[in-house]
Each structure stands twice: as C-alpha cells, then as structure tokens.
Scaffold this active site. Structure first.
Site: not given
Ligand SMILES: [Zn+2]
Length: 210
Positions: A11, A114, A158
């Site tokens: 990310d 995601k 994450c």
C-alpha cells in the site's frame, strides 16, 4: 540469491503518505521513506527478487469509511456482523488520485488490489475480512516463492495482517522494519509483539543488500 524470495510492498499509495498530504497519511511516510523503499526494491530486483505491490482499492461507499456510517466519525470502531470494524477517513477510492501507487512504474511485476468489495475491509494482501482470497497466494505459489520480504504501510495494520496471513500460509516472513511506518505507537508496539510471537523476523534494508 533471491530466486524463491519475493518482496511485497504494501500500500505505498498517495493517500497513506505525508509526502502527498494523503487522506490517511501515516506518520513518517515522507519523501525519504518513499525513496528508500523504491531504492531497496530496485536493488532486490537486480539480485533476482520478484517485487509485488498491494493496493488498497475501495469503492466510494466502502464499509471502512466513516462517511458510510451516519453519526460516526473517523477512528471510531463499530461492530458489524460479529467483528469490530475501525472507521477511517475515505481513502484510496478506486481510480482516484489518492489511490495511485508511489512506486516507479516498472518496479512491481504485479499489483494485487484489495478491499474492492464494499462490504468487507482487507488489511491483508491475501484475504479480505469475508475470507475471499485476493490471488496473491496463488501468484506466489505459481512462481515457487517460499520466503517473503515485506515492507510498506501501515506497519500496525496492513503490513501486520499481510505478514500474519503469510505465516499461516507457510511462508518464511521477514519484515524490513525501517521501510515500514505505523499509524500509532501503541498499535505498533502490539503489532511488533504479535508478529514476533508468530515467527516473523525483522531485518534492516542495509543488511539485505550487502
Ligand atoms: Zn483501506
């Protein structure tokens, strides 16, 4: 040297970085951080390591957005279907500027998206909260990967969830600690303990490259 190892960069998107004044900027994710991550990944790639990225990729009405729950505000937690959902400011909306990757265009072989299902969040790069696989595990297995170097944002959400799922799936997992940044010190401390207890190792970028 790295033929069965892959790096997963979690990310590294505009909305999560202070560099771009992101909607959900993680402290410490400045220009130096982004540059160090890109340089480390490029050096690993030059040594034969496959590089993959994950992208948070939400619809505008995503369940994790405080704006999807009237009367609630960012960082509140609510109970949904028996699990706790933390609410965030809207971030990484599909196709928006804030969802864009900050990595050099050709660095990653593949990006795994995601959190695309409006009903489920997905901190992990492997499965969403509804248990649906993203395809990352299949991709890694197809390429005979058995060890993962993980870095990116955010360490306490994450990166942590991706690393814990990777351990459960049988991978050797090593986190490049200085190439992660955390939302908050207390959740970072807890994540560190959980990850170490699960068997995740930690390494410095410098020791990897020489
Ligand atoms: Zn998200």
């Amino acid at each position: 040297m790295f033929s069965t190892t892959a790096a997963i960069i979690v990310d590294l998107q505009k909305d999560f970085t202070t560099l771009m004044n992101g909607a959900l900027a993680v402290p410490g994710s400045d220009e130096h951080f982004i540059q160090q991550t890109a340089e480390c990944a490029a050096a690993l790639k030059a040594q034969g390591c496959r590089i993959y990225g994950t992208l948070d990729w939400h619809p505008a009405d995503h369940i994790s957005f405080c704006t999807s729950h009237p009367g609630k505000k960012a960082f509140d937690s609510i109970e949904i279907d028996g699990h706790t959902q933390k609410l965030w400011p809207p971030h990484c909306v599909q196709e928006s500027d804030g969802a864009a990757s900050l990595l050099p265009p050709d660095l990653c072989e593949t990006f795994i998206k995601k959190g695309s299902n409006p009903r489920f969040d997905s901190y992990s790069g492997f499965f969403d909260d509804g248990g649906v696989a993203t395809g990352l595990d299949d991709l890694l297995k197809q390429n005979h990967i058995d060890a993962l170097l993980i870095c990116g944002l955010a360490f306490d959400y994450c990166v942590k969830a991706t690393a814990l799922d990777a351990i459960r799936l049988g991978y050797t997992v090593i986190i490049i600690k200085e190439l992660t940044a955390a939302v908050a010190p207390d959740s970072a401390e807890q994540a560190q303990q959980e990850l170490a207890a699960a068997g995740v190792c930690f390494i410095s970028a410098e020791s990897l490259l020489f």
